[in-house]
Scaffold this motif. Structure first.
Motif, PDB file in Angstrom:
ATOM      1  N   TRP A  44       0.857  -1.186   0.000  1.00  0.00           N
ATOM      2  CA  TRP A  44       0.000   0.000   0.000  1.00  0.00           C
ATOM      3  C   TRP A  44       0.885   1.225   0.000  1.00  0.00           C
ATOM      4  O   TRP A  44       2.062   1.142   0.338  1.00  0.00           O
ATOM      5  N   ARG A  45       0.290   2.375  -0.347  1.00  0.00           N
ATOM      6  CA  ARG A  45       1.033   3.620  -0.200  1.00  0.00           C
ATOM      7  C   ARG A  45       0.090   4.749   0.169  1.00  0.00           C
ATOM      8  O   ARG A  45      -1.086   4.756  -0.207  1.00  0.00           O
ATOM      9  N   PHE A  46       0.605   5.666   0.953  1.00  0.00           N
ATOM     10  CA  PHE A  46      -0.116   6.909   1.261  1.00  0.00           C
ATOM     11  C   PHE A  46       0.751   8.079   0.840  1.00  0.00           C
ATOM     12  O   PHE A  46       1.956   8.050   1.086  1.00  0.00           O
ATOM     13  N   PRO A  47       0.196   9.130   0.222  1.00  0.00           N
ATOM     14  CA  PRO A  47      -1.208   9.205  -0.099  1.00  0.00           C
ATOM     15  C   PRO A  47      -1.607   8.169  -1.153  1.00  0.00           C
ATOM     16  O   PRO A  47      -0.846   7.873  -2.052  1.00  0.00           O
ATOM     17  N   ASP A  48      -2.858   7.652  -0.981  1.00  0.00           N
ATOM     18  CA  ASP A  48      -3.447   6.802  -2.003  1.00  0.00           C
ATOM     19  C   ASP A  48      -4.169   7.750  -2.959  1.00  0.00           C
ATOM     20  O   ASP A  48      -5.247   8.258  -2.652  1.00  0.00           O
TER      21      ASP A  48
END
Ligand code: DGP
Ligand code: NA
Ligand code: NA
Length: 210
Positions: A44-48
């Motif tokens: 996952w990554r933020f910001p998405d």
């Protein structure tokens, strides 16, 4: 340090670091390594940037939109909050999450603009807690010489230097500091060792040292 008994579940592993510290490619390599070992892993990554909120953040970062500092801070936080229940159910199902940036970026980047550190931390309270934070430690000057630097908002050496001081203020026992000036292979090796160990603890429901 206190011992915290955990239910059997996937590990929440967060990669943090300044822009161009090599997080994203290290994250990808770590995920492949873990999958080859038979682990269930999601990256996952933020910001998405794919959600409606994420698209507002993306316009802000590419400097096509201006937003009040506090308002954009809360949008970054909301972008994590909108994923909270999905994160929790993924972890409960035994899948490990490798997350490229999390609340630590939220606090460090906003505080570096001059927003109150405590205020910045408030929006992050009660989001799922990281089991391990892998911090890729790089000299802002070295990062600045890496490709594409300077295209997005925040990619400026003095600003990144301030971000680094706020990261430093958030270090605790869940953090593993990895010298990102080393070779790509050496950095990866350090990440692998730490990740395998925390995944094992979470899987067995062992007590984690905090
Ligand atoms: P990345 O997609 O990892 O390159 O991150 C985009 C930029 O946004 C990067 O400079 C770090 C910054 N950033 C990431 N999360 C947050 C956040 O929650 N708040 C603020 N203010 N900046 C963030
Ligand atoms: Na960036
Ligand atoms: Na990145």
């Amino acid at each position: 340090a206190v011992k915290v008994a955990v239910e059997k579940r996937g590990a929440l592993i967060v990669l943090e670091g300044l822009d161009r510290s090599g997080k994203s490619s290290q994250c990808r390599a770590l995920a492949s390594f873990l999958r080859e070992r038979g682990e269930s892993v999601e990256e996952w990554r933020f910001p998405d940037r794919t959600t409606a909120i994420g698209q507002m953040i993306s316009s802000y970062l590419s400097q096509t939109a201006e937003l009040d500092d506090s308002a954009i801070h809360l949008l970054f936080a909301a972008n994590r909050w909108e994923k909270k229940s999905s994160m929790e159910s993924t972890l409960r199902n035994g899948t490990t999450l490798l997350v490229d940036r999390y609340s630590y970026s939220g606090v460090a980047f906003s505080a570096a603009k001059g927003l109150d550190f405590q205020w910045c931390s408030t929006s992050e309270t009660a989001l799922p807690a990281a089991d391990l934070v892998l911090f890729l430690d790089i000299d802002p000057e070295v990062a600045a010489r890496r490709g594409e630097y300077g295209l997005e908002r925040y990619e400026e050496v003095d600003f990144q230097r301030r971000v680094a001081t706020y990261y430093q203020a958030m270090r605790d026992s869940t953090w593993q500091i990895v010298d990102a000036n080393q070779s790509v292979e050496e950095v990866q090796e350090a990440l692998r060792e730490a990740a395998v160990s925390v995944i094992q603890s979470c899987k067995s429901g062992a007590e984690l040292l905090r």
